[in-house]
Motif scaffolding. Sequence first.
Motif, short mmCIF file in Angstrom:
data_model
loop_
_atom_site.label_atom_id
_atom_site.label_comp_id
_atom_site.label_asym_id
_atom_site.label_seq_id
_atom_site.Cartn_x
_atom_site.Cartn_y
_atom_site.Cartn_z
N ALA A 401 42.73 61.47 0.74
CA ALA A 401 43.61 60.55 0.66
C ALA A 401 43.13 59.26 1.37
CB ALA A 401 44.66 61.19 1.36
N ILE A 405 42.55 55.18 -0.21
CA ILE A 405 43.02 54.12 0.43
C ILE A 405 42.06 52.93 0.13
CG2 ILE A 405 43.50 52.97 2.73
CD1 ILE A 405 44.78 55.60 3.59
N LEU A 419 49.66 57.02 1.19
CA LEU A 419 48.38 57.59 1.14
C LEU A 419 47.96 57.92 2.80
CD1 LEU A 419 46.12 55.92 -1.43
CD2 LEU A 419 47.01 58.22 -1.50
#
Length: 543
Positions: A401, A405, A419
Amino acid sequence: MTDFGEVLKNVGEFGRFQKCLVFMLCFLSFFNAFHMFGQVFLEISVPHHCNTNWILQISPNLTEDIQLNLTIPQNERGIYEQCRMYTPVDWDIEYIERYGLNDTEDCQDGWVYDTSQQKSTLVTEFDLVCHRKDQTELCQSIFMLGILIGSLIFGSLGDRIGRRPVLLISILFMVAFGLGAAFVTEFYAFIVLRCFVGIGTAGIMLNNLALVAEWVGPSQRAYATITVHVCFAIGLMALAGTGYAIRNWRLLQIVCSAPTAILALYIWFLPESARWLLTKGKNEKAKDLLQKAARMNKREISEDILQQLQEKKPQSGNMIDLFRIPTLRKRALIGCLVWFANSLVYYGLSMNVGSFGLDIYLTQLIFGAVEIPARLGAMFAVQLIGRRLSQSLYLLLGGTACLLITAIPKGLSIGVTVLAVIGKFATASSYSVCYIYAAELFPTILRQNGVGLCSMSARLGGIIAPLVILLDRYHPAIPMAIYGSVPIIGGLLCFLLPETKGRELEDLKSQANNIPRSDSLTKNHILNDSPVLHTEQEKSTWF
């Protein structure tokens, strides 16, 4: 000789006694959230610009808008600079208005702050802006340094003098130094006091874990541990509301610290770990405590079992043993890396709530709320797929995650926040697994040393996390790239650790030394067409 796991079955693995203990520890965890992340709202930045009252000596009747227009340069977006001003001159006001000013310099006479929304913060009181802006990140790193020091001190001290006295000392630290921080007149004094609060915070985190792990049976240990963690998440949500309601940093610091004083009542109610008492040869005290627990659980413990407890001899151990015994050394080193990776991402995201583009109070509320399903999800994951796989998958998800980004344009604040929430969800879940897993990897005689060592490495991650944010001045993607890559490495290394699901805790160093892996053990039984071992004594040798 009867082991403690068998005794605990007679006393009750999760009866009224254990539920009361977990209830008390939930309050500690709830207030811990205020101390851990309260600084996010103490140091909120507000709009500001250089103090340019020098021009009022030339023309006292200027309006604020005209004063700013004449003395503060604007950037390419037409917004007044926060850290630059036009160089003062002694010209007539008519000449300045006609020809303007060209030369600029850094602020010379302090700053003017917009306090219409935020009445008072550390930033406005101690001028933590422009060239001093990085000191807010330094303050949070020093707090994490305090937790590291506390992990080193209280981890070893918990194994030496007991879990209960260390918890009481930690509560005293948090109350005394937390309240003291609200009345300082120098920023560096605030940093020092926050460091001591961090020391107390470490003592509570470590010994909360130990008491739950050592009093609750293996079938309910994960549920009890994560229940305490859920209360921490509720504390984060309450912090968002408290920060929104109180816009004065001194009053907010008092409100975050003073309620912890109520927990001083625990001196009369908080029990010691009977398992720890037995390893230290304090058999009579352990016997009395077990009888009390049995009465509260409405169970009876036989005299034969209590008599066998009298035969237990004291054992000792220290942190050196973690590196002297090969099996424990591998667990400790990988555990340290996993805790470091988890802490780096968790605190990196949590301390950066104001930079994702949404309102800081809303983001904090979301971050706190998402931890509740994250912790509850971890509770079921460790029971369904085990500790090792849960730890690994959560770390890999959190790292992925954060890496994603870096691919999102900065203007898409909603996408970045989504995210970030996923990353926070994964790392919060992973943190819950960390505490369950670490307590089961180390024997009782070394549990606080082992967990303390892992916690120390986590604090290194916490110290570095705010400093990593400063790297965005070189490229905005650097911090998230670091936050993403480290947990992925940690998640892969988790597969080298043993599985501990459903296994009774080890008590002695000998139980962890030179014992085959559980998977290889099971494989050998299958190949030899032999039944898998089922007795508690045999299970205690599994990884």
